[in-house]
Design a protein around this motif. Structure first.
Motif, short mmCIF file in Angstrom:
data_model
loop_
_atom_site.label_atom_id
_atom_site.label_comp_id
_atom_site.label_asym_id
_atom_site.label_seq_id
_atom_site.Cartn_x
_atom_site.Cartn_y
_atom_site.Cartn_z
N ARG A 89 0.70 -1.17 0.00
CA ARG A 89 -0.14 -0.05 0.01
C ARG A 89 0.87 1.40 0.21
O ARG A 89 0.22 2.38 0.19
CB ARG A 89 -0.95 0.06 1.19
CG ARG A 89 -1.93 -1.22 1.10
CD ARG A 89 -2.76 -1.49 0.07
NE ARG A 89 -3.58 -2.57 0.39
CZ ARG A 89 -5.10 -2.30 0.30
NH1 ARG A 89 -5.63 -1.15 -0.10
NH2 ARG A 89 -5.78 -3.39 0.24
N GLY A 93 -1.78 7.95 -3.00
CA GLY A 93 -3.20 7.56 -2.86
C GLY A 93 -3.63 7.08 -1.56
O GLY A 93 -4.71 6.95 -0.88
N GLU A 94 -2.50 6.20 -0.79
CA GLU A 94 -2.88 5.38 0.12
C GLU A 94 -2.15 6.15 1.33
O GLU A 94 -1.05 6.72 1.35
CB GLU A 94 -1.90 4.25 0.36
CG GLU A 94 -2.70 3.19 -0.76
CD GLU A 94 -3.96 2.39 -0.25
OE1 GLU A 94 -4.12 2.73 1.13
OE2 GLU A 94 -4.71 1.74 -1.11
N PRO A 95 -2.86 6.04 2.57
CA PRO A 95 -2.53 6.76 3.68
C PRO A 95 -1.14 6.48 4.15
O PRO A 95 -0.34 7.41 4.70
CB PRO A 95 -3.37 6.37 4.74
CG PRO A 95 -4.64 6.08 3.89
CD PRO A 95 -4.21 5.43 2.67
N HIS A 151 1.31 5.62 2.60
CA HIS A 151 2.32 6.56 1.81
C HIS A 151 2.59 8.08 2.18
O HIS A 151 3.55 8.57 2.16
CB HIS A 151 2.02 6.31 0.26
CG HIS A 151 2.98 7.10 -0.73
ND1 HIS A 151 2.68 8.24 -1.19
CD2 HIS A 151 3.81 6.60 -1.49
CE1 HIS A 151 3.64 8.64 -2.22
NE2 HIS A 151 4.31 7.61 -2.15
N TRP A 155 -0.63 14.09 12.55
CA TRP A 155 -1.04 12.69 12.59
C TRP A 155 -1.35 12.39 14.14
O TRP A 155 -0.73 12.93 14.96
CB TRP A 155 -0.11 11.91 12.04
CG TRP A 155 0.24 12.28 10.39
CD1 TRP A 155 1.07 13.09 9.92
CD2 TRP A 155 -0.46 11.20 9.50
NE1 TRP A 155 1.06 12.96 8.65
CE2 TRP A 155 0.11 11.85 8.24
CE3 TRP A 155 -1.17 10.14 9.39
CZ2 TRP A 155 -0.16 11.29 6.89
CZ3 TRP A 155 -1.42 9.81 8.14
CH2 TRP A 155 -1.06 10.28 6.95
N ILE A 160 -3.69 5.28 8.96
CA ILE A 160 -2.86 4.79 7.80
C ILE A 160 -3.33 3.40 7.27
O ILE A 160 -2.43 2.80 6.58
CB ILE A 160 -1.40 4.69 8.43
CG1 ILE A 160 -0.95 3.69 9.33
CG2 ILE A 160 -0.72 5.93 8.63
CD1 ILE A 160 0.67 3.42 9.66
N ALA A 161 -4.42 2.85 7.51
CA ALA A 161 -5.05 1.46 7.41
C ALA A 161 -5.28 1.60 5.84
O ALA A 161 -5.37 2.70 5.28
CB ALA A 161 -6.18 1.45 7.98
N PRO A 162 -5.21 0.62 5.21
CA PRO A 162 -5.41 0.65 3.51
C PRO A 162 -6.86 1.40 3.38
O PRO A 162 -7.85 1.04 3.84
CB PRO A 162 -5.45 -0.82 3.24
CG PRO A 162 -4.69 -1.49 4.39
CD PRO A 162 -4.83 -0.79 5.61
N SER A 163 -6.59 2.15 2.14
CA SER A 163 -7.74 3.15 1.91
C SER A 163 -8.89 1.93 1.15
O SER A 163 -10.05 2.58 1.47
CB SER A 163 -7.58 3.93 1.10
OG SER A 163 -7.02 3.53 -0.32
N GLY A 164 -8.47 0.87 0.55
CA GLY A 164 -9.50 -0.02 0.15
C GLY A 164 -9.61 -1.25 0.74
O GLY A 164 -9.31 -1.18 2.16
N THR A 211 -8.32 -6.27 8.87
CA THR A 211 -8.94 -5.61 10.08
C THR A 211 -8.66 -6.43 11.29
O THR A 211 -8.61 -7.57 11.09
CB THR A 211 -10.31 -4.85 9.53
OG1 THR A 211 -11.38 -6.25 9.55
CG2 THR A 211 -10.75 -4.16 8.67
#
Length: 260
Positions: free
Chosen positions: A187, A191-193, A195, A231, A252-256, A260
């Motif tokens: 990730r 676009g990913e947290p 990153h 943050w 910062i978890a995956p956006s898609g 969990t």
């Protein structure tokens, strides 16, 4: 990682009933991580029982030379961490070591060979083996522990992500990206947290360059103070001074779709 675990878990260790159990899952070709975890936790709780678990029988047999029952034992197994008799020494005839779950399950470099899609199920399985106030610590480190990133989870799910480094020789914080746990390593793209978080760490690290005249630790502290303004960083200077930075998982978890 052991140092962080001992600090984070200390309150639960002290209030736990007799002989709390910690599991070093997948300790590898040599048992040193289990030995060191036992030494660290025994300083907080003398009757801790650390169980090193490995899937390879040869590794388990070799580790027996380092066992210190009942405090440190080794057994063969995998993700099916048993709930009963975790701390018992086979054939000891003594206390069964029965427990309602492990106060700690530490899985370092275990999920790195799995697919990202398998992480959620592995997490759920291990979380189900935790005591009510237990922690699952799952992450990745380099060969000698200089660079590490791990996720801390309780029975309900992931809580935090910790980035930790031996600061001497660290070029920039995003060098830790190669040690992201399986849940995050794919990730680290725009676009990913995660990153965005690593990008902000690098920017703050660059801005803190003048503090480098006073040592890498002071530069890391200055970086952490800057990042904490934007943050949800947890902990404070006492942990930052050790080369750690912990942030809430939700940030910062995956956006898609992700674990969990």
């Amino acid at each position: 990682m052991d140092r962080w675990i001992a600090a984070e878990l200390a309150p639960a260790l002290r209030r736990s009933g007799p002989a709390p159990v910690a599991v070093d899952l997948g300790y590898g070709a040599a048992p040193w991580t289990a030995v060191e975890l036992y030494q660290r936790l025994a300083a907080v709780r003398a009757d801790i029982r650390v169980v090193g678990i490995e899937i390879e029988p040869e590794r388990v047999a070799a580790a027996q030379h380092h066992a210190r029952p009942p405090g440190l034992t080794f057994r063969r197994g995998g993700f099916e961490v048993p709930l009963d008799g975790l701390g018992a020494q086979a054939g000891s005839g003594g206390d069964s070591g029965a427990t309602s779950g492990a106060l700690l399950i530490r899985a370092a470099n275990v999920l790195r060979q799995y697919d990202e899609a398998q992480v959620a199920d592995a997490w759920a399985l291990l979380r189900g083996r935790l005591a009510p106030d237990g922690l699952l610590v799952e992450g990745t480190c380099d060969e000698i522990g200089r660079r590490q990133v791990w996720v801390a989870l309780d029975r309900d799910g992931p809580l935090t992500v910790t980035f930790a480094a031996r600061l001497g020789g660290l070029d920039r914080p995003s060098d830790l990206a190669e040690r992201l746990p399986k849940a995050l390593i794919h990730r680290n793209v725009p676009g990913e947290p995660v990153h965005a978080f690593l990008r902000d760490l690098d920017r703050a690290w660059a801005a803190a360059a003048p503090y480098g005249d006073f040592g890498a630790r002071q530069r890391w502290l200055a970086m952490a103070r800057t990042v904490a303004a934007d943050w949800p960083v947890v902990g404070g200077p006492r942990r930052w001074r050790l080369g750690e930075l912990t942030v809430r998982w939700a940030a910062i978890a995956p956006s898609g779709p992700g674990p969990t």
